[in-house]
Design a protein around this motif. Structure first.
Motif, PDB file in Angstrom:
ATOM      1  N   LEU A 279      40.765  45.271  46.752  1.00  0.00           N
ATOM      2  CA  LEU A 279      40.607  43.828  46.564  1.00  0.00           C
ATOM      3  C   LEU A 279      39.132  43.448  46.455  1.00  0.00           C
ATOM      4  CD1 LEU A 279      43.318  42.496  49.055  1.00  0.00           C
ATOM      5  CD2 LEU A 279      43.491  42.780  46.581  1.00  0.00           C
ATOM      6  N   THR A 280      38.281  44.128  47.232  1.00  0.00           N
ATOM      7  CA  THR A 280      36.842  43.849  47.162  1.00  0.00           C
ATOM      8  C   THR A 280      36.287  44.221  45.787  1.00  0.00           C
ATOM      9  OG1 THR A 280      36.614  44.282  49.536  1.00  0.00           O
ATOM     10  CG2 THR A 280      34.602  44.353  48.196  1.00  0.00           C
ATOM     11  N   ALA A 281      36.677  45.384  45.296  1.00  0.00           N
ATOM     12  CA  ALA A 281      36.228  45.820  43.968  1.00  0.00           C
ATOM     13  C   ALA A 281      36.718  44.862  42.890  1.00  0.00           C
ATOM     14  CB  ALA A 281      36.721  47.238  43.685  1.00  0.00           C
ATOM     15  N   MET A 282      37.909  44.304  43.083  1.00  0.00           N
ATOM     16  CA  MET A 282      38.455  43.362  42.114  1.00  0.00           C
ATOM     17  C   MET A 282      37.645  42.071  42.104  1.00  0.00           C
ATOM     18  SD  MET A 282      42.392  42.078  41.766  1.00  0.00           S
ATOM     19  CE  MET A 282      42.382  41.294  43.363  1.00  0.00           C
ATOM     20  N   ILE A 283      37.311  41.567  43.299  1.00  0.00           N
ATOM     21  CA  ILE A 283      36.532  40.328  43.394  1.00  0.00           C
ATOM     22  C   ILE A 283      35.134  40.518  42.814  1.00  0.00           C
ATOM     23  CG2 ILE A 283      35.469  38.690  45.007  1.00  0.00           C
ATOM     24  CD1 ILE A 283      37.915  39.140  46.828  1.00  0.00           C
ATOM     25  N   LEU A 284      34.543  41.691  43.101  1.00  0.00           N
ATOM     26  CA  LEU A 284      33.195  41.981  42.609  1.00  0.00           C
ATOM     27  C   LEU A 284      33.186  42.425  41.145  1.00  0.00           C
ATOM     28  CD1 LEU A 284      31.740  43.890  45.709  1.00  0.00           C
ATOM     29  CD2 LEU A 284      31.398  41.483  45.080  1.00  0.00           C
ATOM     30  N   GLU A 285      34.385  42.614  40.578  1.00  0.00           N
ATOM     31  CA  GLU A 285      34.527  43.024  39.178  1.00  0.00           C
ATOM     32  C   GLU A 285      33.786  44.328  38.893  1.00  0.00           C
ATOM     33  OE1 GLU A 285      33.299  39.753  36.781  1.00  0.00           O
ATOM     34  OE2 GLU A 285      35.019  38.507  37.324  1.00  0.00           O
ATOM     35  N   LEU A 286      33.947  45.300  39.802  1.00  0.00           N
ATOM     36  CA  LEU A 286      33.293  46.591  39.606  1.00  0.00           C
ATOM     37  C   LEU A 286      33.902  47.356  38.435  1.00  0.00           C
ATOM     38  CD1 LEU A 286      32.880  47.790  43.319  1.00  0.00           C
ATOM     39  CD2 LEU A 286      31.246  46.548  41.872  1.00  0.00           C
ATOM     40  N   LEU A 287      35.208  47.166  38.235  1.00  0.00           N
ATOM     41  CA  LEU A 287      35.926  47.766  37.114  1.00  0.00           C
ATOM     42  C   LEU A 287      36.984  46.771  36.651  1.00  0.00           C
ATOM     43  CD1 LEU A 287      36.574  51.446  38.362  1.00  0.00           C
ATOM     44  CD2 LEU A 287      35.105  50.784  36.443  1.00  0.00           C
ATOM     45  N   PRO A 288      37.485  46.911  35.429  1.00  0.00           N
ATOM     46  CA  PRO A 288      38.584  46.037  35.005  1.00  0.00           C
ATOM     47  C   PRO A 288      39.770  46.166  35.971  1.00  0.00           C
ATOM     48  CG  PRO A 288      37.681  47.213  33.130  1.00  0.00           C
ATOM     49  CD  PRO A 288      37.033  47.807  34.346  1.00  0.00           C
ATOM     50  N   ILE A 289      40.463  45.067  36.217  1.00  0.00           N
ATOM     51  CA  ILE A 289      41.555  45.059  37.189  1.00  0.00           C
ATOM     52  C   ILE A 289      42.641  46.090  36.860  1.00  0.00           C
ATOM     53  CG2 ILE A 289      43.391  43.646  38.196  1.00  0.00           C
ATOM     54  CD1 ILE A 289      41.559  41.259  38.043  1.00  0.00           C
ATOM     55  N   PRO A 290      43.062  46.227  35.592  1.00  0.00           N
ATOM     56  CA  PRO A 290      44.073  47.257  35.315  1.00  0.00           C
ATOM     57  C   PRO A 290      43.625  48.652  35.724  1.00  0.00           C
ATOM     58  CG  PRO A 290      43.859  45.764  33.445  1.00  0.00           C
ATOM     59  CD  PRO A 290      42.736  45.439  34.381  1.00  0.00           C
ATOM     60  N   VAL A 291      42.355  48.965  35.507  1.00  0.00           N
ATOM     61  CA  VAL A 291      41.834  50.277  35.874  1.00  0.00           C
ATOM     62  C   VAL A 291      41.846  50.461  37.386  1.00  0.00           C
ATOM     63  CG1 VAL A 291      39.812  51.801  35.787  1.00  0.00           C
ATOM     64  CG2 VAL A 291      40.402  50.383  33.804  1.00  0.00           C
ATOM     65  N   LEU A 292      41.471  49.392  38.112  1.00  0.00           N
ATOM     66  CA  LEU A 292      41.456  49.478  39.577  1.00  0.00           C
ATOM     67  C   LEU A 292      42.850  49.760  40.132  1.00  0.00           C
ATOM     68  CD1 LEU A 292      39.049  46.510  40.462  1.00  0.00           C
ATOM     69  CD2 LEU A 292      38.606  48.945  40.769  1.00  0.00           C
ATOM     70  N   PHE A 293      43.853  49.053  39.630  1.00  0.00           N
ATOM     71  CA  PHE A 293      45.203  49.262  40.141  1.00  0.00           C
ATOM     72  C   PHE A 293      45.776  50.604  39.678  1.00  0.00           C
ATOM     73  CE2 PHE A 293      45.481  44.636  41.068  1.00  0.00           C
ATOM     74  CZ  PHE A 293      45.905  44.757  42.391  1.00  0.00           C
ATOM     75  N   LEU A 294      45.389  51.056  38.512  1.00  0.00           N
ATOM     76  CA  LEU A 294      45.813  52.382  38.043  1.00  0.00           C
ATOM     77  C   LEU A 294      45.274  53.454  38.985  1.00  0.00           C
ATOM     78  CD1 LEU A 294      46.997  54.344  35.989  1.00  0.00           C
ATOM     79  CD2 LEU A 294      44.932  54.051  34.609  1.00  0.00           C
ATOM     80  N   LEU A 295      43.978  53.379  39.306  1.00  0.00           N
ATOM     81  CA  LEU A 295      43.376  54.342  40.227  1.00  0.00           C
ATOM     82  C   LEU A 295      43.967  54.204  41.625  1.00  0.00           C
ATOM     83  CD1 LEU A 295      39.622  54.006  39.138  1.00  0.00           C
ATOM     84  CD2 LEU A 295      41.177  55.897  38.624  1.00  0.00           C
ATOM     85  N   GLY A 296      44.151  52.953  42.070  1.00  0.00           N
ATOM     86  CA  GLY A 296      44.690  52.722  43.408  1.00  0.00           C
ATOM     87  C   GLY A 296      46.099  53.258  43.557  1.00  0.00           C
ATOM     88  N   ALA A 297      46.944  53.021  42.556  1.00  0.00           N
ATOM     89  CA  ALA A 297      48.322  53.506  42.618  1.00  0.00           C
ATOM     90  C   ALA A 297      48.367  55.023  42.644  1.00  0.00           C
ATOM     91  CB  ALA A 297      49.120  52.963  41.431  1.00  0.00           C
TER      92      ALA A 297
END
Length: 465
Positions: A279-297
């Motif tokens: 969630l922190t990476a999403m708020i800070l926009e470190l990576l596109p949200i789809p990429v973040l959830f792909l990596l997280g999953a």
């Protein structure tokens, strides 16, 4: 002609899904296809659909992997303490449950993403609503409206779009609006209290011990509440005070089952840390949200279920939700693609702007606020803020109305916007809550529109708009 057909297409869609004559997916695909042919642009249908799908593909990917991620987090027990804590706070009182839903949705909305908000809120509250026999559309309606008010945060989307479209600073738009938005959020809490009182009257008041019945598939009801809840299509048993009646409903209180095989208590802090980091990476926009959830999953599945068979089982367990939501998003791409490609959206917006009487020029901020309700409901935020808002701002400037006032007024319709059939996140909400989209729309629209009008009235009263 395109203006009339545009409104007719939207009206046809809403009527058919609210009357349950068509499923949302079928309506989102077939109705725009028919209207595209009706306007004489059937040959371009493929281009419109492909363009719409291309624009929504990242959103669909984000939702698919976000559902898998949060589904795994539910499986491993990450949200179990939250559910138990809310249960004990609510004390099985429907009033506290509904108010708690509003508060939880508002807090989680701070991450700026509606889909995440709905997944966490429904994950925590759904078992409680089911066990108490409460109406699930109350949960979806309150959650969507609370999230709509909070969606105006600078990192939530609408404020940034308004600032970009009018070349303004997002802080100059948002900060003065805080008092009006605060009133709107307070109204949502009051609304939750009123709806909770109505639910309490319908099902009665239970004790905490009555609700926490282990290893049973029962719903406990108090005297005075029998019959069928037409909002949820779930039969509500008839019984005396404290009577336990079997429902045969397999949903039960799964979120609190302390013995399910998917739990990973030894990995609780890893999963909590991973979620916070995500969630922190999403708020800070470190990576596109789809990429973040792909990596997280992928990481969540690998660490919690290193066995390949277990991983496949977890993915299969959430496949229905993934398919429903992704299918709805791509179907919505057909609807938005045809609306935009045929020029219906532009003609509808131009007609509405042109219909404004000349005498309303000095009051263009108020006019913008009123128009933001239907326009952000029937259009995407991109279409409204980049297509219509500059025209409204130009008309206001001709009468001495500041672009900042126009921009602030454009935010008031967001409470209603979050229940629009063009918002992908709403399908996550109704899908996880197992609520028909038509039922959600019929229940929520009136309360969400009223909330938006309260925000507008507060903005006028405080001299913000």
């Amino acid at each position: 002609m395109l203006t009339v057909l545009g409104f007719a297409m939207i009206a046809t869609f809403l009527v058919l899904i609210m009357m349950k004559k068509m499923s949302p997916i079928a309506a989102l695909v077939l109705i725009p296809a028919l209207f595209c042919v009706a306007v004489g642009q059937g040959a371009q249908l493929g281009d419109y659909v492909i363009e719409g799908v291309g624009k929504l593909a990242p959103t669909a990917a984000m939702l698919m992997f976000a559902i898998v991620y949060f589904g795994v987090m539910i499986d491993v027990g990450l949200f179990d303490p939250i559910v138990r804590g809310i249960l004990r706070f609510c004390k099985a009182d429907p009033v506290r449950v509904v108010v708690g839903t509003a508060v939880l949705a508002a807090i989680v909305s701070l991450d700026g993403d509606g889909s995440t908000t709905f997944m966490i809120t429904v994950s925590a509250m759904y078992p409680l609503y089911k066990r108490l026999g409460m109406s699930l559309v109350v949960m979806t309606g309150v959650a969507a409206t609370a999230n709509g008010v909070m969606n105006t945060l600078p990192w939530g989307g609408p404020t940034a779009r308004a600032a970009t479209a009018l070349k303004l600073d997002a802080a100059d738009i948002f900060v003065p609006m805080i008092p009006a938005l605060g009133v709107g959020l307070l109204f949502v809490f009051v609304l939750a209290y009123v709806l909770g009182r109505r639910e309490r009257k319908r099902i009665g008041y239970l004790t905490l011990d009555e609700v926490l019945v282990p290893e049973t598939e029962t719903v406990l009801v108090a005297a005075g509440g029998g019959g069928t809840d037409t909002n949820t299509n779930t039969a509500k048993p008839v019984g005396g005070s404290g009577e336990s009646v079997a429902t045969g409903d397999g949903d039960g209180f799964q979120g609190l089952d302390p013995n399910r095989a998917t739990l990973r208590p030894k990995l609780y802090w890893f999963n909590a840390g991973l979620t916070i980091a995500l969630l922190t990476a999403m708020i800070l926009e470190l990576l596109p949200i789809p990429v973040l959830f792909l990596l997280g999953a992928a990481l969540a599945l690998t660490v919690n279920y290193p066995n390949m068979t277990e991983q496949k089982a977890r993915i299969a367990a959430h496949a229905e939700n993934v398919l429903n939501v992704a299918g709805m998003v791509f179907a919505a791409a057909v609807f938005t693609g045809v609306l935009t490609g045929t020029g219906m959206v532009k003609h509808m917006a131009d007609w509405l702007v042109g219909a404004i009487p000349a005498g309303m020029g000095p009051h263009m901020a108020v006019v913008t606020g009123v128009l933001s309700l239907p326009l952000t409901y029937f259009m995407s935020n991109d279409g409204f803020y980049f297509g219509v808002l500059p025209v409204l701002a130009e008309a206001g400037a001709a009468h001495g109305v500041s672009p900042l006032e126009i921009a602030r007024a454009s935010l008031v319709g967001q409470a209603l916007h979050m229940s629009s059939p063009l918002v992908p996140a709403v399908y996550v909400l109704v899908g996880m809550a197992k609520v028909e989209f038509g039922d959600h729309t019929r229940f929520t629209v009136k309360w969400a529109a009223l909330t938006s009008l309260v925000v507008l009235a507060a903005g006028i009263l405080f001299g913000i708009i």
